[in-house]
Design an enzyme around this catalytic site. Structure first.
Site, PDB file in Angstrom:
ATOM      1  N   GLN A 198       4.206   9.018  -1.134  1.00 44.19           N
ATOM      2  CA  GLN A 198       3.977   8.051  -2.206  1.00 44.19           C
ATOM      3  C   GLN A 198       5.297   7.505  -2.745  1.00 44.19           C
ATOM      4  O   GLN A 198       6.310   8.197  -2.767  1.00 44.19           O
ATOM      5  CB  GLN A 198       3.184   8.727  -3.325  1.00 44.19           C
ATOM      6  CG  GLN A 198       2.653   7.777  -4.388  1.00 44.19           C
ATOM      7  CD  GLN A 198       1.717   8.477  -5.346  1.00 44.19           C
ATOM      8  OE1 GLN A 198       1.716   9.701  -5.432  1.00 44.19           O
ATOM      9  NE2 GLN A 198       0.911   7.718  -6.062  1.00 44.19           N
ATOM     10  N   ASN A 199       5.250   6.238  -3.164  1.00 44.38           N
ATOM     11  CA  ASN A 199       6.398   5.563  -3.771  1.00 44.38           C
ATOM     12  C   ASN A 199       7.605   5.467  -2.847  1.00 44.38           C
ATOM     13  O   ASN A 199       8.744   5.371  -3.296  1.00 44.38           O
ATOM     14  CB  ASN A 199       6.801   6.258  -5.080  1.00 44.38           C
ATOM     15  CG  ASN A 199       5.693   6.220  -6.112  1.00 44.38           C
ATOM     16  OD1 ASN A 199       4.971   5.225  -6.228  1.00 44.38           O
ATOM     17  ND2 ASN A 199       5.526   7.305  -6.850  1.00 44.38           N
ATOM     18  N   ARG A 200       7.338   5.491  -1.541  1.00 35.44           N
ATOM     19  CA  ARG A 200       8.377   5.367  -0.520  1.00 35.44           C
ATOM     20  C   ARG A 200       9.384   6.529  -0.550  1.00 35.44           C
ATOM     21  O   ARG A 200      10.473   6.424   0.008  1.00 35.44           O
ATOM     22  CB  ARG A 200       9.127   4.030  -0.648  1.00 35.44           C
ATOM     23  CG  ARG A 200       8.230   2.789  -0.471  1.00 35.44           C
ATOM     24  CD  ARG A 200       7.554   2.793   0.885  1.00 35.44           C
ATOM     25  NE  ARG A 200       6.882   1.545   1.183  1.00 35.44           N
ATOM     26  CZ  ARG A 200       5.591   1.307   0.927  1.00 35.44           C
ATOM     27  NH1 ARG A 200       4.841   2.239   0.357  1.00 35.44           N
ATOM     28  NH2 ARG A 200       5.055   0.152   1.247  1.00 35.44           N
ATOM     29  N   LEU A 201       9.003   7.635  -1.194  1.00 41.26           N
ATOM     30  CA  LEU A 201       9.867   8.816  -1.232  1.00 41.26           C
ATOM     31  C   LEU A 201       9.470   9.732  -0.080  1.00 41.26           C
ATOM     32  O   LEU A 201       9.006  10.858  -0.271  1.00 41.26           O
ATOM     33  CB  LEU A 201       9.743   9.518  -2.594  1.00 41.26           C
ATOM     34  CG  LEU A 201      10.162   8.650  -3.792  1.00 41.26           C
ATOM     35  CD1 LEU A 201       9.906   9.384  -5.102  1.00 41.26           C
ATOM     36  CD2 LEU A 201      11.637   8.263  -3.676  1.00 41.26           C
ATOM     37  N   ALA A 257       0.827  -1.203   0.000  1.00 35.60           N
ATOM     38  CA  ALA A 257       0.000   0.000   0.000  1.00 35.60           C
ATOM     39  C   ALA A 257       0.861   1.252   0.000  1.00 35.60           C
ATOM     40  O   ALA A 257       2.011   1.242   0.441  1.00 35.60           O
ATOM     41  CB  ALA A 257      -0.914  -0.004   1.228  1.00 35.60           C
TER      42      ALA A 257
END
Length: 297
Positions: A269-272, A62
């Site tokens: 988002q996107n682990r950033l 997620a």
């Protein structure tokens, strides 16, 4: 503070239905964890399952999206001078009923034993925040944390005052990491908090030799060691019978983590993720300052 503000799996898959804790909290979707048949060398749990007919095939994790609409966490959102002030702000937000966070004061306390370097962690409640740091209360006579922080009589631990705390507020997709040195509070400070505890908890503090092995009663096949603890509690009840003012034990009290580094983490988002860290800069003869830097995720 609310509340205080205040088997290994051998099946192929299990479904976790995560419901929102409050109408204003974003709805979590149903997630299925991929669980693998128990066998030597095989993974037993691996990632969330995907849409494949085979539930053991992992899907996509997620995303963290709560902060996307407001552009994430920026330096201008943070207090420029003090991580204590910034923590108090975030903690106040975590305490709001609409977050659904029942115990925002819950955190992980980690300590490391020297000379082995062996690390141990446990969940605790932060009970106080003051300009000096973060305060918890516990047993510092027989506990593992006492061994790690202050050393042991047998010399297996030489004492290491460094400790860390981690707060995780999932509905806000935030965490705070604290690193610093631990110091004991005065007996008077500890007594002030001790007096707020219910009588049973005060007696419990006197009774428990925290982390000591409880040996079963050989005469009772049903006893797994609990009888020894119950005996200690009865002894404390008899000792303080009729007394409302119970003194704080010498081996019990407050511990303050005086921070040297505090990181504020906002999921993205996107682990950033957005990460900002305060580092203490010691000043000779003056008030310490703090630097504030953004870190790469």
């Amino acid at each position: 503070m609310r509340a205080s503000c205040r088997r290994l799996f051998s099946v192929s898959a299990v479904t976790l239905r995560l419901k929102p804790l409050h109408p204003r909290v974003a709805t979590f979707t149903t997630k299925t964890m991929a669980l693998h048949p128990a066998q030597d060398g095989a993974k037993l749990i691996f990632a969330p399952a995907g849409a494949s007919a085979d539930p053991s095939v992992p899907g996509q994790a997620a995303q963290f999206l709560k902060a996307e609409t407001r552009g994430g966490l920026r330096r201008s959102d943070l207090d420029p001078d003090s991580p204590i002030t910034q923590f108090h702000k975030w903690f106040t937000e975590a305490c709001q009923p609409e977050t659904g966070i029942s115990h925002p004061e819950t955190c992980t306390l980690s300590t490391a034993q020297l000379p082995s370097g062996r690390v141990s962690s446990r969940m605790v409640y932060m009970k106080e925040l003051d300009p000096k740091g973060f305060v918890i209360y516990s047993n510092f006579g027989t506990s593992g944390k006492a061994r790690d922080l202050f050393g042991s009589e047998d010399g297996s631990s030489t004492g290491n005052p460094w400790a860390s705390l981690v707060f995780w507020w999932e509905p806000l997709e935030r965490q705070v990491r604290v690193e610093g040195r631990a110091e004991r509070l005065t007996r008077e400070e500890s007594q002030a908090y001790f007096d707020t505890r219910v009588r049973g908890s005060r007696l419990g503090a006197w009774s428990s030799k925290q982390s000591a092995v409880l040996h079963p009663d050989p005469a009772d096949p049903d006893d797994d060691g609990r009888r020894q603890l119950d005996k200690w509690v009865k002894e404390s009840e008899q000792r303080f019978e009729g007394e409302e003012k119970i003194p704080v034990p010498e081996f019990w009290g407050g511990l303050r983590i005086v921070p040297e580094r505090v990181e504020f983490w906002q999921g993205r988002q996107n682990r950033l993720h957005d990460r900002f860290v305060y580092d203490r800069v010691h000043q000779d003869g003056g008030e310490d300052k703090w630097t504030l830097e953004r870190l790469s995720p």
